[in-house]
Write an enzyme that holds these catalytic residues in place. Structure first.
Site, PDB file in Angstrom:
ATOM      1  N   SER A 128      31.938  34.885  44.054  1.00 34.69           N
ATOM      2  CA  SER A 128      33.044  35.236  43.153  1.00 34.69           C
ATOM      3  C   SER A 128      33.073  34.395  41.880  1.00 34.69           C
ATOM      4  O   SER A 128      33.977  34.552  41.054  1.00 34.69           O
ATOM      5  CB  SER A 128      34.376  35.114  43.896  1.00 34.69           C
ATOM      6  OG  SER A 128      34.452  33.889  44.576  1.00 34.69           O
ATOM      7  N   THR A 160      44.943  32.501  40.621  1.00 36.01           N
ATOM      8  CA  THR A 160      43.857  33.249  41.237  1.00 36.01           C
ATOM      9  C   THR A 160      44.448  34.555  41.758  1.00 36.01           C
ATOM     10  O   THR A 160      45.646  34.650  41.992  1.00 36.01           O
ATOM     11  CB  THR A 160      43.202  32.440  42.381  1.00 36.01           C
ATOM     12  OG1 THR A 160      42.147  33.204  42.963  1.00 36.01           O
ATOM     13  CG2 THR A 160      44.193  32.080  43.460  1.00 36.01           C
ATOM     14  N   GLY A 161      43.600  35.560  41.892  1.00 32.97           N
ATOM     15  CA  GLY A 161      44.101  36.830  42.395  1.00 32.97           C
ATOM     16  C   GLY A 161      43.945  37.944  41.376  1.00 32.97           C
ATOM     17  O   GLY A 161      43.093  37.864  40.484  1.00 32.97           O
ATOM     18  N   ARG A 169      35.486  44.966  31.837  1.00 25.69           N
ATOM     19  CA  ARG A 169      36.817  44.493  32.285  1.00 25.69           C
ATOM     20  C   ARG A 169      36.873  42.955  32.212  1.00 25.69           C
ATOM     21  O   ARG A 169      35.979  42.257  32.641  1.00 25.69           O
ATOM     22  CB  ARG A 169      37.074  44.958  33.715  1.00 25.69           C
ATOM     23  CG  ARG A 169      38.424  44.539  34.307  1.00 25.69           C
ATOM     24  CD  ARG A 169      38.308  43.284  35.143  1.00 25.69           C
ATOM     25  NE  ARG A 169      39.578  42.925  35.789  1.00 25.69           N
ATOM     26  CZ  ARG A 169      39.786  41.769  36.403  1.00 25.69           C
ATOM     27  NH1 ARG A 169      38.842  40.871  36.468  1.00 25.69           N
ATOM     28  NH2 ARG A 169      40.954  41.509  36.956  1.00 25.69           N
ATOM     29  N   THR A 209      37.978  33.037  42.656  1.00 21.07           N
ATOM     30  CA  THR A 209      37.974  32.272  41.410  1.00 21.07           C
ATOM     31  C   THR A 209      38.239  30.795  41.668  1.00 21.07           C
ATOM     32  O   THR A 209      39.085  30.466  42.497  1.00 21.07           O
ATOM     33  CB  THR A 209      39.138  32.793  40.531  1.00 21.07           C
ATOM     34  OG1 THR A 209      38.808  34.102  40.125  1.00 21.07           O
ATOM     35  CG2 THR A 209      39.403  31.930  39.325  1.00 21.07           C
ATOM     36  N   THR A 231      35.280  32.458  36.811  1.00 21.15           N
ATOM     37  CA  THR A 231      35.177  33.542  37.803  1.00 21.15           C
ATOM     38  C   THR A 231      34.142  34.585  37.382  1.00 21.15           C
ATOM     39  O   THR A 231      33.823  34.708  36.198  1.00 21.15           O
ATOM     40  CB  THR A 231      36.546  34.251  37.945  1.00 21.15           C
ATOM     41  OG1 THR A 231      36.511  35.134  39.059  1.00 21.15           O
ATOM     42  CG2 THR A 231      36.915  35.045  36.711  1.00 21.15           C
TER      43      THR A 231
HETATM   44  C1  SD4 Z   1      40.300  38.149  37.903  1.00 20.39           C
HETATM   45  N1  SD4 Z   1      41.746  36.416  38.688  1.00 20.39           N
HETATM   46  O1  SD4 Z   1      39.276  38.405  37.286  1.00 20.39           O
HETATM   47  C2  SD4 Z   1      40.374  36.824  38.582  1.00 20.39           C
HETATM   48  C3  SD4 Z   1      39.629  36.906  39.841  1.00 20.39           C
HETATM   49  C4  SD4 Z   1      40.272  36.384  40.998  1.00 20.39           C
HETATM   50  O2  SD4 Z   1      40.926  36.955  43.053  1.00 20.39           O
HETATM   51  O3  SD4 Z   1      40.902  35.362  41.028  1.00 20.39           O
HETATM   52  N2  SD4 Z   1      40.198  37.162  42.008  1.00 20.39           N
HETATM   53  O4  SD4 Z   1      41.230  38.941  38.026  1.00 20.39           O
END
Ligand code: SD4
Length: 335
Positions: A92, A245-246, A222, A194, A212
């Site tokens: 990731s 994160t997320g 994106r 991330t 990330t």
């Molecule tokens: C995103 N926040 O690209 C980052 C990736 C991540 O859980 O944290 N994913 O949306």
């Protein structure tokens, strides 16, 4: 909403933590409606580094090498997250990250220091350590963010090596996904993601970094929250710092990390601030199915907090007393 938590219990996470508002722990529970949080006690717990997920443990080690010798928070967060970026097993972040739906690994990263200087790269391909390119943007240009081909050209000009970041393992996973090509980016139900890192050095300076490969199998082009100052990361030395994160889209909609810092400025503890923004995110979405978001906040005294929409988020902590993983408090269990 299942398993909604109703109070915050402060617990000891080492000697220094006894005196602080460090409110995350597997035994702790929370909501923003009712809490018995006491006022912040300025303990100046430093140096300290906190980062997202299990992979934060190794990243923190590299950061601690620098912090424990009196090095700067900025150097520490860069060195720390580079470890995760360069780990081919981590799918990731950086090398080995899962590609977009067309098979391209595209990376987002940003870095910010105590002077509110910041740098970012978005939609960057072929460079293993985007955080170091972000730092160059911060230090060697009058700009904050470079994207795509321009970011790549800048990186190559600065001497970064161009390499294929799609590992066999990530390629196999993508080829498996291609069989259904189901465009339903689900992130974060597993325990890796991330990396966001926040640190305070011996001199009390704060810095943060976030990097990330973003949402797996995303639309080409994106960009998430991670390279966006104020969304994936924010540092204000008058107050503290936060990272996210997320699901990046949800974080951007709420200016997540900047909001956490602003709430701390208004007197909320790091934990209360994280809880408040997580709940704003929940409120703004008709459905929170698969909508995992987690925040870490670190105030200028070294008090930290962490909270997420769903269970499973954890952070790695390193200070003079402690080196461990801490489970974030959360609003919901996964169904
Ligand atoms: C995103 N926040 O690209 C980052 C990736 C991540 O859980 O944290 N994913 O949306």
């Amino acid at each position: 909403m299942s398993n909604r938590r109703n109070f915050i219990k402060l617990s000891a996470l080492g000697g220094v933590a006894l005196l602080t508002q460090n409110a995350c722990s597997s035994e702790q529970t929370s909501t923003n409606e009712e809490s018995n949080i006491e006022p912040i006690i300025p303990t100046s717990n430093k140096p300290i580094v906190v980062s997202t997920w299990n992979h934060g443990l190794d990243a923190n080690k590299a950061a601690w090498e620098i912090l424990s010798k009196g090095g700067s928070a900025l150097d520490a967060v860069e060195a720390g997250v580079r470890v995760t970026e360069s780990d081919p097993e981590n799918m990731s972040v950086g090398l080995g990250g899962l590609p977009d739906r067309d098979g391209n690994v595209t990376l987002d990263a940003c870095i910010m220091d105590h002077n509110s200087k910041c740098g970012a790269v978005a939609f960057l391909q072929y460079i293993e350590n985007p955080i170091s390119v972000a730092r160059k943007v911060m230090e060697d240009t009058p700009h904050v963010m470079l994207a795509g081909e321009g970011a790549l050209a800048f990186a190559l000009d600065k001497g970064f090596e161009k390499k294929n970041l799609l590992t066999d393992k990530a390629k196999e996973a993508w080829e498996e996904w291609l069989k259904s090509s189901d465009y339903k980016p689900v992130i974060n139900s597993e325990n890796h993601d991330t990396i966001g890192m926040l640190a305070i050095d011996e001199s009390g300076k704060i810095a943060g970094a976030c990097t990330t490969s973003g949402m797996a199998y995303k639309i080409h082009g994106r960009v998430g929250d991670s390279p966006i100052i104020g969304a994936g990361l924010f540092v204000d030395s008058e107050v503290g710092s936060a990272c996210a994160t997320g699901v990046g889209e949800a974080v951007i909609r709420t200016a997540g990390s900047a909001m956490v810092v602003e709430l701390m400025r208004q007197g909320k503890t790091p934990q209360e601030a994280c809880i408040e923004v997580v709940n704003r995110i929940i409120k703004k979405h008709d459905s929170i199915e698969n909508l995992q978001v987690g925040f870490i906040a670190l105030d200028k005294y070294g008090n930290y907090g962490c909270h997420s929409v769903y269970a499973g988020f954890n952070i790695a902590l390193r200070d003079n007393e402690t080196e461990n993983l801490v489970d974030a408090t959360y609003e919901n269990e996964w169904e």
